[in-house]
Design an enzyme around this catalytic site. Structure first.
Site, short mmCIF file in Angstrom:
data_model
loop_
_atom_site.label_atom_id
_atom_site.label_comp_id
_atom_site.label_asym_id
_atom_site.label_seq_id
_atom_site.Cartn_x
_atom_site.Cartn_y
_atom_site.Cartn_z
N GLY A 1 -5.86 8.04 -2.95
CA GLY A 1 -5.60 8.88 -1.79
C GLY A 1 -6.24 8.39 -0.51
O GLY A 1 -6.58 9.18 0.37
N CYS B 1 2.22 4.67 3.59
CA CYS B 1 1.65 6.02 3.72
C CYS B 1 2.75 7.07 3.88
O CYS B 1 3.77 6.82 4.53
CB CYS B 1 0.74 6.07 4.94
N VAL C 1 3.63 -7.51 -2.47
CA VAL C 1 4.06 -6.12 -2.43
C VAL C 1 2.87 -5.19 -2.65
O VAL C 1 1.88 -5.57 -3.26
CB VAL C 1 5.12 -5.80 -3.50
N ASN C 2 3.03 -3.97 -2.13
CA ASN C 2 2.10 -2.90 -2.44
C ASN C 2 2.42 -2.42 -3.86
O ASN C 2 3.23 -3.01 -4.55
CB ASN C 2 2.25 -1.78 -1.40
N THR C 3 1.81 -1.31 -4.28
CA THR C 3 2.01 -0.84 -5.65
C THR C 3 3.38 -0.20 -5.86
O THR C 3 4.01 0.29 -4.92
CB THR C 3 0.93 0.19 -6.03
#
EC number: 1.3.1.14
Length: 300
Positions: free
Chosen positions: A72, A129, A190-192
């Site tokens: 988070g 986000c 890449v992000n997750t």
């Protein structure tokens, strides 16, 4: 020994190995284990305009070949970073990357503006986000939403701007093209991956937010494919990441076209992995008679 230095736009790295945001803090803890200034760069823990406590409940869950996280974006906020973390971070002899996220376009703009005159080498914009004004859908899912964010941030900073792309985007190649069109100096990917785990004993999701981000070796083949596709379709440099746990993984990403690579989840498995990957790339270059990474970059 081959030359590991790489040029990412206007920024020079001593080697292509960067520690990914959210897996290395601001470097202090790892600096007690080894000299982190041997790294090419560090991407800071994700920063938001205001301090965030992070998510409640379970934050990390191990999978068969990786891990899931729902931290988070716990962080001290941009001002907290400037006051308490930047004095150490700014003195490091490597490329210093500030990773910035936001819940609204205004958050992104204000956060980046606060960093404009600080000793930072690159802004890495995390567009994964959730957009609180659009029902929580991430900024990096739809091309035209991302376009606005990149355009507006580009207009207010002269710092090199790298956009961190989500693999959950509706069209990741199109997304990279949008970033290039709006003046980004590069992209990182890449992000997750959006994923899920269920606690069958208690009959509920493992994470309070139900879904979480999957990373680690399980995603590497898909991440590698995405990096290859993006590299073939844009003319700005790419930072490749996703499941890199050893030097041969890093070399694959470079052969796929990446200028630099980022190491994330592997830091939790082996805190010295950054140095080991650098040494492994060096050994490969010596063994293969490679003088510069330019000789193998994008050969696939």
């Amino acid at each position: 020994m081959g030359n590991l230095s790489v040029k990412f736009g206007s920024v020079e790295f001593k080697n292509p190995v960067i520690m990914a945001s959210g897996t290395f803090g601001f470097g202090k803890e790892y600096n007690e284990i080894y000299d982190i200034q041997k790294l090419g760069g560090i991407s800071s823990k994700g920063l938001t305009l205001n301090k965030k406590p992070g998510n409640n409940g379970m934050r990390v869950h191990e999978t068969s070949s990786g891990m899931m996280n729902s931290v988070g974006l716990e962080n001290p906020g941009v001002q907290g970073f400037i006051d308490y973390e930047l004095p150490f971070f700014s003195k490091l002899d490597l490329v210093r990357i500030a990773n910035v996220g936001g819940g609204t376009l205004e958050d992104y703009l204000l956060g980046v503006q606060m960093l404009n005159d600080k000793p930072i080498d690159i802004i890495e914009l995390n567009i994964s986000c959730p957009n609180v004004k659009a029902g929580g859908m991430a900024f990096g899912i739809k091309n035209e939403v991302a376009r606005e964010v990149v355009r507006e941030v580009r207009n207010i900073t002269k710092l090199p701007l790298v956009i961190k792309l989500s693999p959950n985007a509706e069209d990741i190649v199109g997304m990279a093209k949008v970033c290039e069109e709006e003046g980004a100096d590069g992209v990182s990917l890449v992000n997750t991956f959006k994923a899920m785990a269920i606690d069958i004993k208690n009959r509920r999701p493992v994470f309070e937010n139900v879904y979480a981000g999957l990373s680690g070796p399980a995603i590497k083949p898909i991440a590698l494919r995405m990096v290859h596709e993006v590299c073939k379709n844009v003319n700005i440099p790419v930072m490749g990441m996703g499941g890199i746990t050893k030097a041969t993984d890093a070399i694959e990403f470079i052969m796929a076209g990446a200028t630099c690579i980022q190491v994330g989840t592997a830091n939790f498995i082996n805190p010295r992995i950054g140095i080991e990957i650098i040494d492994g790339i060096n050994e490969f270059m010596d063994r293969e008679g490679i003088k510069s990474l330019d000789e193998i970059r994008g050969i696939i």
